[in-house]
Design an enzyme around this catalytic site. Sequence first.
Site, short mmCIF file in Angstrom:
data_model
loop_
_atom_site.label_atom_id
_atom_site.label_comp_id
_atom_site.label_asym_id
_atom_site.label_seq_id
_atom_site.Cartn_x
_atom_site.Cartn_y
_atom_site.Cartn_z
N HIS A 103 28.18 22.49 -7.96
CA HIS A 103 28.70 21.13 -7.76
C HIS A 103 27.60 20.06 -7.73
O HIS A 103 27.91 18.87 -7.67
CB HIS A 103 29.55 21.05 -6.49
CG HIS A 103 28.79 21.15 -5.21
ND1 HIS A 103 28.24 22.33 -4.76
CD2 HIS A 103 28.48 20.21 -4.27
CE1 HIS A 103 27.64 22.11 -3.60
NE2 HIS A 103 27.76 20.84 -3.29
N HIS A 104 26.33 20.47 -7.80
CA HIS A 104 25.25 19.49 -7.92
C HIS A 104 24.56 19.56 -9.28
O HIS A 104 23.52 18.92 -9.49
CB HIS A 104 24.21 19.68 -6.81
CG HIS A 104 24.64 19.10 -5.49
ND1 HIS A 104 24.80 17.75 -5.30
CD2 HIS A 104 24.95 19.70 -4.31
CE1 HIS A 104 25.19 17.53 -4.05
NE2 HIS A 104 25.29 18.69 -3.44
N HIS A 139 32.53 23.83 -1.12
CA HIS A 139 31.39 23.36 -1.93
C HIS A 139 30.09 23.30 -1.15
O HIS A 139 29.02 23.59 -1.67
CB HIS A 139 31.70 22.00 -2.57
CG HIS A 139 31.90 20.89 -1.59
ND1 HIS A 139 33.04 20.76 -0.84
CD2 HIS A 139 31.11 19.83 -1.25
CE1 HIS A 139 32.95 19.69 -0.08
NE2 HIS A 139 31.79 19.10 -0.30
N ASP A 140 30.15 22.93 0.13
CA ASP A 140 28.94 22.80 0.93
C ASP A 140 28.78 23.91 1.97
O ASP A 140 28.12 23.72 2.99
CB ASP A 140 28.92 21.44 1.63
CG ASP A 140 28.42 20.33 0.72
OD1 ASP A 140 27.76 20.64 -0.29
OD2 ASP A 140 28.69 19.15 1.03
N ASP A 147 33.68 15.42 -4.89
CA ASP A 147 32.70 15.31 -3.81
C ASP A 147 32.01 13.95 -3.82
O ASP A 147 31.85 13.30 -2.78
CB ASP A 147 31.67 16.43 -3.94
CG ASP A 147 30.68 16.46 -2.79
OD1 ASP A 147 31.06 16.11 -1.66
OD2 ASP A 147 29.52 16.86 -3.03
N HIS A 180 21.02 24.44 -0.60
CA HIS A 180 22.32 24.81 -0.03
C HIS A 180 23.31 25.35 -1.06
O HIS A 180 24.15 26.19 -0.71
CB HIS A 180 22.92 23.63 0.77
CG HIS A 180 23.57 22.57 -0.04
ND1 HIS A 180 22.90 21.44 -0.46
CD2 HIS A 180 24.85 22.43 -0.49
CE1 HIS A 180 23.73 20.67 -1.14
NE2 HIS A 180 24.92 21.24 -1.17
N LYS A 215 25.45 24.74 3.59
CA LYS A 215 24.80 23.86 4.57
C LYS A 215 24.72 24.49 5.96
O LYS A 215 24.02 23.97 6.83
CB LYS A 215 25.55 22.53 4.66
CG LYS A 215 25.27 21.60 3.48
CD LYS A 215 25.94 20.25 3.70
CE LYS A 215 25.60 19.28 2.58
NZ LYS A 215 26.25 17.96 2.78
#
Length: 399
Positions: free
Chosen positions: A302-303, A249-250, A331, A278, A253
């Site tokens: 996911h955000h 998911h990240d 998350d 990101h 980053k």
Amino acid sequence: MALELCEMSLQQTRELLLLTDSTLQNICSRRFTGEELYREALGKILGGKGRRGPAIIFIVFRETDGTICRGKVFHLTGGAMFEKAEISIDPASSYVANLLQAEAHADVVVSNWSDSCGTVEEYQKNFPDSIKGFAGAPIRNFVAYRISGESPGAIIAFNYPGRATDYDADVLQSLAVVIGSLVTLSNEVRETEKAFIYTIEALARACEAAEEQTGRHILRVNRYAGALAANIGLPAEFVDTVSYSAQMHDVGKIKIPASILLKEGRLSGEEMRLMMMHPVYGEQILGDSPRLAVAREIAIAHHENWDGSGYPKGLKRGDIPLAGRIAKIADVYDALRSERSYKAPVDHGETMRIFREGDERITPRDHFDPELLATFFRIEHIFERIFESMAEKETTVYD
């Protein structure tokens, strides 16, 4: 009669070839298991419903020391269905010795009781009780064929109608080739799959390296996401994919400077703008591979918020990929429970209060898929158990 047997064997062989073709396609699509192979292939050979075939089939594989002592028996139930049972045979028994000797001298053995014994009862002495128990009647004949490949063994079919014939041996040979080749291939696919999972885990860890406390975070998010997906009744294949894709998911980053990731306190406007990129970076990094499609959806979505107030695209409701909606809950839960450079951790009780009532950053009814949120509340104890168990492992490792 011989012509009829020949036609039956040809039909069974055609069915095995079709199974081989479909299984190869399924292997390429990751929809294959050894259990499915046995069930499909043996279902085309065992007798019943007018089909000529044996009453039971015994499949054994050699141990690393060369002996044969583990195997599976497949047998008829109700004249059509079959069931599997695992049995163990003493590797020092005469049966194993005879089987190994037969393997060494011939690819195929066709045996009928009247060819070697005066009575059916005398013929029974050739077989261990563990196999005779599944026959449901005295064993009258058998055909055995070697299984070659990385895990060599043998396949033995018992109690054909009438006499066992060379035609029956031809069909069993086809079955042995199918099982030997596809089991070997499926083992290779599983090893490749393990390497694939290891690679994406390594990538996920590399992307989280700047934040020392997030090593277990990515693994916990996998577990949460899998539990949530499973408990809303999604297909097993999707659950498995989500269970290893959520850790990505990240991944974006990796393009965010550590000075921003580790900053204590509130980010500036420019820093926040960069941080909010990101998900886009993650989607770009994961590329267009079909194998990473779910991971890509999670990275970019996911955000996003249920009401459209999220980022980077402002998607809302069903326009947000399901995998992204699942990963968001996973998350957020773990982020609340975990220590970060800019915040202290909170316990499970406080985390659940925030999910129900919200806080200055989270408005549950606006941010989360309501169906997923309801399921999350129903299985919150699973999330708590995952966090506590993996937090203990992390303490053990780093202490």
